[in-house]
Enzyme design. Structure first.
Site, mmCIF file in Angstrom:
data_model
loop_
_atom_site.group_PDB
_atom_site.id
_atom_site.type_symbol
_atom_site.label_atom_id
_atom_site.label_comp_id
_atom_site.label_asym_id
_atom_site.label_seq_id
_atom_site.Cartn_x
_atom_site.Cartn_y
_atom_site.Cartn_z
ATOM 1 N N ASP A 107 0.784 -1.074 -0.022
ATOM 2 C CA ASP A 107 -0.112 -0.092 -0.194
ATOM 3 C C ASP A 107 0.974 1.194 -0.259
ATOM 4 O O ASP A 107 1.480 1.695 1.231
ATOM 5 C CB ASP A 107 -0.891 -0.024 1.178
ATOM 6 C CG ASP A 107 -2.008 1.259 1.257
ATOM 7 O OD1 ASP A 107 -1.797 1.883 0.402
ATOM 8 O OD2 ASP A 107 -2.667 1.298 2.239
ATOM 9 N N ASP A 328 -0.570 7.257 -7.267
ATOM 10 C CA ASP A 328 -0.843 6.137 -6.491
ATOM 11 C C ASP A 328 -0.903 4.860 -7.134
ATOM 12 O O ASP A 328 -1.968 4.771 -7.736
ATOM 13 C CB ASP A 328 -2.082 6.498 -5.573
ATOM 14 C CG ASP A 328 -2.473 5.512 -4.809
ATOM 15 O OD1 ASP A 328 -1.805 4.404 -4.366
ATOM 16 O OD2 ASP A 328 -3.843 5.581 -4.283
#
Length: 503
Positions: A107, A328
């Site tokens: 993540d 991201d």
């Protein structure tokens, strides 16, 4: 994707087929480490990917060993790719003494490494990812110690909202945390310090077994979708910038540079590279990271299609509390700020080949063609601070939504956003990305991610990293096979839109 959504996907596929068939009747169309892509970009409805990303963006949650050796740290990365399933990237980390292996989701939108601990309320005991789940027990590890609120590391976490203390001056009060995710799921626990084991690639291309003491979270409660077994892993591995991220900790220990790199293969089968170190490639270009931001923000200045800059007010991309441009790797699609979205889509539609037929499908701009996308659609470019350009090929903004005979339905995969521009996997794939946190810059270049790369470490030496198929046979806990429906929708990136981690 939850199990009922499979029927929705099938219905969507039939609807697309019917649309193509109807249009054809009306007017014939012209004739080292393995990083598995968790979600391909063909066959998955755009609204499903959009809903998945919205859930992730809604909140920001998240002795006897060889000594630490400076070099390139690599992690084995596993996953699955199937057009009807939502996937995730996960790696394996070894913690404690005796060491146990834990599967954790990668993540880049959060900072903390945490794993489920024993006992744990609401934690699943089995996983549809075909992995055997483990529970970390700090009392069973001879090298484990709990972090008290009086510890400086807890103080640092308190300042970033990643810790909770009832009495910050007490040496006996545990340093707790609670992370809440956008779909309402969450996890809570306390911080511990223990040994992490990993492989370090040395300058002589040899791999050394190494270890270091790191702080990570020990979760004893999970709620919401984190309780479900279909997408369960042992925890989450945050790759953010804060002091308690493993990247920052290993850097401060002299184990690895404060840099990590990835190269995500764009094919349906996925694959690629993920290393703690800087990939060295002649074509890399760099632009500054926006300082003092919790995410990987860049200064996007303009967008061009077929070499022509679009009439977009550059202030729409300026970084503030409510807008900016974020890179991201955990977001599937691309989200373009509202004022730039229509100019971009209109420019693409105006520049397609005459043989391409335009069609609106469920409110999205789509196209039908029997030719290759590279020959039928224009190339776009994103222009960043310093004039640094990121190439956006047709496969970086299109999603294949269906096909009939030789005709393929392609739809714009970029979505409209109210303020924040997010560059997700759709545009990041088939490129090397270097997150150079030491120099606060990010670099990229187009690349065939099935090839090997050179990676430089803090010593300045280059290491050769082979990206061939990673052998998972050494892990008795991994069993190959398709991942069932309903992999993680809810292991959300803790982005700009919501709760940072409240009790």
């Amino acid at each position: 994707m939850r199990p009922p959504e499979l029927a929705f996907v099938a219905a969507r596929f039939l609807a697309v087929a019917a649309l193509l068939a109807g249009m054809a009747a009306a007017a014939p169309f012209p004739a080292a480490l393995t990083l598995e892509r968790a979600l391909p970009h063909k066959g998955v409805p755009a609204e499903h990917l959009r809903d998945r990303d919205r859930a992730r963006h809604a909140g920001r949650g998240l002795l006897g060993a060889a000594p630490a050796v400076s070099g390139v740290v690599d992690f084995p990365v596993e996953g699955s790719a199937n057009p009807y399933m939502v996937g995730l990237y996960f790696t394996r980390v070894k913690l404690g003494n005796p060491a146990k292996e834990y599967f954790v989701q990668i993540d880049t939108g959060s900072d903390i490494l945490w794993v489920a601990c024993s006992p744990c309320a609401g934690c699943p005991t089995s996983s549809g990812l075909n992995i055997q789940l483990e529970f970390f027990n700090p009392d069973s590890s001879s090298t484990s110690s709990r972090i008290p609120c009086s510890d400086d590391r807890c103080t640092a976490a308190l300042q970033t909202g990643e810790a909770v203390c009832q009495n910050s001056d007490s040496s006996s009060t545990p340093c707790d945390y609670t992370f809440t995710y956008g779909d309402g799921s969450g996890t809570s626990g306390y911080y511990v310090s223990d040994t992490m084991y990993f492989d370090t690639v040395m300058g002589n291309e040899q791999t050394a077994n190494s270890s270091a003491s790191v702080v990570f979270g020990c979760s004893n409660k999970q709620t919401g979708d984190l309780m479900k077994s279909d997408r369960a892993v042992d925890g989450i591995f945050g790759f953010g910038q804060h002091q308690l991220s493993v990247i920052s900790q290993l850097y401060s220990l002299g184990v690895s540079p404060k840099t990590f790199s990835h190269c995500l293969k764009g094919s349906d089968n996925g694959g690629g590279i993920l290393v703690l170190g800087e990939i060295v490639e002649p074509g890399l270009v760099f632009t500054p990271l926006v300082p003092q931001q919790p995410h990987y923000n860049l200064n996007l200045e303009s967008i061009a299609v077929s070499g022509q800059k679009l009439p977009i007010d550059s202030s729409l991309f300026a970084t503030s509390n409510t807008q900016g441009t974020i890179v991201d790797s955990g977001t599937t699609l691309v989200y373009l700020v509202d004022g730039a979205y229509d100019p971009f889509v209109n420019a693409i539609a105006a520049a397609v080949s005459p043989s391409v037929q335009s069609v609106v499908n469920k409110g999205s701009q789509c196209f039908v063609t029997s030719s290759s996308v590279d020959s039928s659609f224009p190339t776009a470019t994103l222009i960043f601070e310093g004039g640094v350009v990121m190439n956006v090929k047709p496969e970086n903004y299109l999603l294949q939504q269906g096909s009939s005979d030789n005709n393929v339905l392609w739809c714009i995969g970029w979505q409209r956003s109210q303020g924040i521009t997010i560059l997700g996997d759709l545009v990041l794939k088939d490129k090397i990305f270097v997150y150079d946190l030491a120099n606060m810059r990010m670099g990229w270049t187009d690349y065939d991610c099935s090839l090997s790369v050179n990676v430089t470490s803090s010593s300045g030496k280059n290491q050769y990293v082979n990206t061939g198929q990673f052998d998972v046979n050494g892990s008795p806990r991994y069993r190959s096979g398709l991942v069932p429906t309903g992999i993680a929708v809810a292991l959300v990136h803790m982005l700009i839109f919501g709760v940072l981690g409240s009790r």
